[in-house]
Design a protein around this motif. Structure first.
Motif, mmCIF file in Angstrom:
data_model
loop_
_atom_site.group_PDB
_atom_site.id
_atom_site.type_symbol
_atom_site.label_atom_id
_atom_site.label_comp_id
_atom_site.label_asym_id
_atom_site.label_seq_id
_atom_site.Cartn_x
_atom_site.Cartn_y
_atom_site.Cartn_z
ATOM 1 N N VAL A 234 -28.046 27.792 32.482
ATOM 2 C CA VAL A 234 -27.352 28.403 31.354
ATOM 3 C C VAL A 234 -25.931 28.776 31.783
ATOM 4 O O VAL A 234 -25.625 28.848 32.969
ATOM 5 C CB VAL A 234 -28.082 29.675 30.854
ATOM 6 C CG1 VAL A 234 -29.441 29.333 30.286
ATOM 7 C CG2 VAL A 234 -28.214 30.701 31.983
ATOM 8 N N ALA A 235 -25.082 28.999 30.794
ATOM 9 C CA ALA A 235 -23.729 29.455 31.076
ATOM 10 C C ALA A 235 -23.763 30.908 31.524
ATOM 11 O O ALA A 235 -24.702 31.651 31.209
ATOM 12 C CB ALA A 235 -22.862 29.308 29.834
ATOM 13 N N LYS A 236 -22.745 31.303 32.262
ATOM 14 C CA LYS A 236 -22.666 32.689 32.718
ATOM 15 C C LYS A 236 -22.575 33.611 31.508
ATOM 16 O O LYS A 236 -21.739 33.404 30.625
ATOM 17 C CB LYS A 236 -21.458 32.890 33.622
ATOM 18 C CG LYS A 236 -21.475 34.220 34.367
ATOM 19 C CD LYS A 236 -20.369 34.272 35.408
ATOM 20 C CE LYS A 236 -20.444 35.548 36.233
ATOM 21 N NZ LYS A 236 -19.403 35.583 37.289
ATOM 22 N N PRO A 237 -23.431 34.626 31.414
ATOM 23 C CA PRO A 237 -23.451 35.482 30.222
ATOM 24 C C PRO A 237 -22.201 36.354 30.104
ATOM 25 O O PRO A 237 -21.547 36.674 31.092
ATOM 26 C CB PRO A 237 -24.704 36.333 30.430
ATOM 27 C CG PRO A 237 -24.926 36.341 31.907
ATOM 28 C CD PRO A 237 -24.462 35.012 32.398
ATOM 29 N N THR A 238 -21.913 36.726 28.863
ATOM 30 C CA THR A 238 -20.742 37.547 28.565
ATOM 31 C C THR A 238 -21.034 39.016 28.850
ATOM 32 O O THR A 238 -22.063 39.542 28.442
ATOM 33 C CB THR A 238 -20.344 37.394 27.086
ATOM 34 O OG1 THR A 238 -20.124 36.007 26.814
ATOM 35 C CG2 THR A 238 -19.086 38.175 26.764
ATOM 36 N N ALA A 239 -20.121 39.681 29.530
ATOM 37 C CA ALA A 239 -20.282 41.106 29.835
ATOM 38 C C ALA A 239 -20.255 41.924 28.557
ATOM 39 O O ALA A 239 -19.639 41.538 27.549
ATOM 40 C CB ALA A 239 -19.182 41.568 30.781
ATOM 41 N N ILE A 240 -20.917 43.067 28.576
ATOM 42 C CA ILE A 240 -21.028 43.905 27.388
ATOM 43 C C ILE A 240 -19.651 44.318 26.855
ATOM 44 O O ILE A 240 -19.440 44.378 25.643
ATOM 45 C CB ILE A 240 -21.902 45.153 27.677
ATOM 46 C CG1 ILE A 240 -22.065 46.000 26.411
ATOM 47 C CG2 ILE A 240 -21.328 45.984 28.797
ATOM 48 C CD1 ILE A 240 -22.984 47.184 26.604
ATOM 49 N N ALA A 241 -18.709 44.561 27.753
ATOM 50 C CA ALA A 241 -17.381 45.009 27.331
ATOM 51 C C ALA A 241 -16.610 43.921 26.588
ATOM 52 O O ALA A 241 -15.655 44.218 25.863
ATOM 53 C CB ALA A 241 -16.584 45.474 28.546
ATOM 54 N N THR A 304 -21.753 53.856 27.395
ATOM 55 C CA THR A 304 -20.552 54.027 28.219
ATOM 56 C C THR A 304 -20.806 53.751 29.692
ATOM 57 O O THR A 304 -19.934 53.229 30.384
ATOM 58 C CB THR A 304 -19.989 55.446 28.046
ATOM 59 O OG1 THR A 304 -21.043 56.401 28.310
ATOM 60 C CG2 THR A 304 -19.498 55.657 26.619
ATOM 61 N N THR A 305 -21.990 54.076 30.182
ATOM 62 C CA THR A 305 -22.277 53.833 31.599
ATOM 63 C C THR A 305 -22.467 52.348 31.892
ATOM 64 O O THR A 305 -22.427 51.938 33.051
ATOM 65 C CB THR A 305 -23.536 54.597 32.043
ATOM 66 O OG1 THR A 305 -24.636 54.204 31.221
ATOM 67 C CG2 THR A 305 -23.321 56.100 31.933
ATOM 68 N N CYS A 306 -22.660 51.536 30.840
ATOM 69 C CA CYS A 306 -22.864 50.093 31.025
ATOM 70 C C CYS A 306 -21.547 49.321 31.006
ATOM 71 O O CYS A 306 -21.498 48.168 31.455
ATOM 72 C CB CYS A 306 -23.776 49.533 29.942
ATOM 73 S SG CYS A 306 -25.423 50.261 29.878
ATOM 74 N N GLN A 307 -20.506 49.927 30.449
ATOM 75 C CA GLN A 307 -19.262 49.187 30.235
ATOM 76 C C GLN A 307 -18.651 48.685 31.542
ATOM 77 O O GLN A 307 -18.051 47.608 31.574
ATOM 78 C CB GLN A 307 -18.245 50.070 29.500
ATOM 79 C CG GLN A 307 -18.696 50.556 28.132
ATOM 80 C CD GLN A 307 -18.892 49.430 27.136
ATOM 81 O OE1 GLN A 307 -18.180 48.442 27.171
ATOM 82 N NE2 GLN A 307 -19.855 49.586 26.241
ATOM 83 N N SER A 308 -18.789 49.452 32.612
ATOM 84 C CA SER A 308 -18.177 49.059 33.884
ATOM 85 C C SER A 308 -19.149 48.353 34.820
ATOM 86 O O SER A 308 -18.799 48.035 35.962
ATOM 87 C CB SER A 308 -17.616 50.298 34.598
ATOM 88 O OG SER A 308 -18.653 51.241 34.850
ATOM 89 N N CYS A 309 -20.353 48.068 34.356
ATOM 90 C CA CYS A 309 -21.374 47.435 35.195
ATOM 91 C C CYS A 309 -21.150 45.925 35.230
ATOM 92 O O CYS A 309 -21.140 45.263 34.185
ATOM 93 C CB CYS A 309 -22.769 47.752 34.672
ATOM 94 S SG CYS A 309 -24.097 46.919 35.591
#
Length: 395
Positions: A234-241, A304-309
């Motif tokens: 699969v393609a690299k998934p898009t980050a949540i941000a 918010t804690t996921c945005q920088s993960c």
């Protein structure tokens, strides 16, 4: 136009469709569990009561179908238990087709013959989902706890394909079949089926720890994720941000789940009580439920804690699993982080695309933490001899 372009256009259309229905505050799809009864006894089944759970009558389900149609629902998922345990399922499926509703049917397939397959085709079933756990009877039948079940299921898949019904095979991965993932993918792809592999274990509806021992962990989880990625690149998934769609999933937003006795939840894996169709109409529950309002008011932007993960693109944040495990659909349980880290390591091994030390430091690592002392018990409808009760006490 290339097949990939067709798929991309379809995904874009469905995304726009769901957004339009959400603007109108209407569900676009409904998951209907018409029964929890099943003639298999799968060791990993999350349904902890497959015998006495009350069921709505044929007339009540026909009324539900009309309500779904009138509410603007377009897609149905029929499930259980096993839908073919209901003697009126042909009537219900036929009525859904008459109303113009597009149906997807989930069944173990062991009862499907040429007659059922033709009915599915005539009812414009867009896909049938069937579970296969191995091509070896000693593995598959041990999980279903029914000798001969693999042969029956494979016969059902063949009948569906012969009738032109699309089939998706779902495989829940256990250590014994990790080395079989590639062969399973090749076998069913050659039959014209799609196949998916799942490493998550769905908690049972009592939120007990009964299935925890069957959860893939450590080296087994990593081996499984590597095998899946190699079998299905699969393609690299898009980050949540970087996502333009902010909903974690469709549960309670564009999807509604209806239990055999008319309870509404956001989805089958999210047993947060919204109301009951035996007491109020569907759209009234959908639009007035305080629980649902709290759910739709929260989305990925609040994580918010996921945005920088750095692993946020590899993470499937399931609000239902979070709710069942922690009591709060907003709070990620430790198992989410373990799955994410395994997917990232697998990505490095298969694609050679390494993450930096800073990337890894941004991903929570709960491996050294002690497990929680007790598990949240959520209040769901608990039938007993046909009467209603609710679980409120911890076990």
């Amino acid at each position: 136009m290339a097949q990939g372009d067709d798929a991309s256009q379809l995904d874009g259309f469905l995304t726009a469709l769901r957004a339009a229905w959400a603007t109108e505050d209407r569900p676009v799809s409904a998951h209907l569990d018409v029964t929890y009864r099943c003639d298999l006894d799968c060791a990993h089944c999350y349904l902890d009561n497959r015998t006495t759970w009350p069921e709505m009558t044929t007339a009540e389900w026909l009324d539900v179908l009309q309500q779904l149609h009138d509410a603007g629902v377009l897609f149905l998922v029929w499930s259980g238990g096993d839908v073919l345990m209901r003697s009126d399922f042909a009537t219900l499926l036929t009525r859904a087709a008459e109303l113009g509703l597009l149906s997807r049917v989930k069944t173990h397939g062991g009862q499907v013959d040429a007659t059922w397959a033709r009915l599915f085709a005539d009812s414009k079933v867009i896909r049938t989902d069937v579970s296969v756990y191995s091509l070896r009877p000693e593995i598959h039948d041990a999980l279903t706890r029914r000798p001969g079940s693999l042969v029956k299921t494979l016969n059902g898949v063949a009948a569906l394909r012969a009738a032109g019904v699309p089939v998706k095979v779902s495989c829940w991965v256990q250590p014994a079949i990790i080395d079989e993932i590639a062969a399973l993918s090749q076998h069913f792809t050659a039959m014209g089926c799609t196949i998916s592999f799942e490493t998550r274990t769905t908690l049972d509806l009592s939120a007990s720890a009964n299935l925890d021992a069957m959860r893939l962990e450590g080296d087994d989880l990593l081996r499984a994720r590597v095998a899946i990625l190699r079998a299905q690149p699969v393609a690299k998934p898009t980050a949540i941000a970087d996502r333009t769609v902010h909903d974690p999933c469709g549960a309670g937003r564009t999807l509604v789940y209806i239990s055999p006795d008319g309870e509404l939840w956001p989805c089958i894996n999210f047993p947060m009580a919204l109301g009951n169709l035996r007491e109020k109409p569907l759209l009234e529950i959908w639009r007035e439920s305080a629980a649902r309002k709290s759910l739709v008011a929260w989305d990925n932007r609040a994580r918010t804690t996921c945005q920088s993960c750095a692993g946020s693109g590899f993470c499937f944040f399931c609000p239902g699993d979070a709710y069942k495990t922690t009591g709060d659909f907003r709070k990620a349980p430790d198992v989410f982080h373990a799955e994410t880290r395994a997917k990232m390591i697998a990505w490095e091994q298969v694609n050679g695309d390494t993450f930096s030390a800073a990337d890894w430091s941004s991903v929570p690592d709960e491996s050294g933490r002690a497990p929680a002392a007790k598990q949240f018990i959520f209040p769901i409808h608990r039938p007993k001899r046909g009467a209603g009760a609710r679980v409120t006490q911890a076990k």
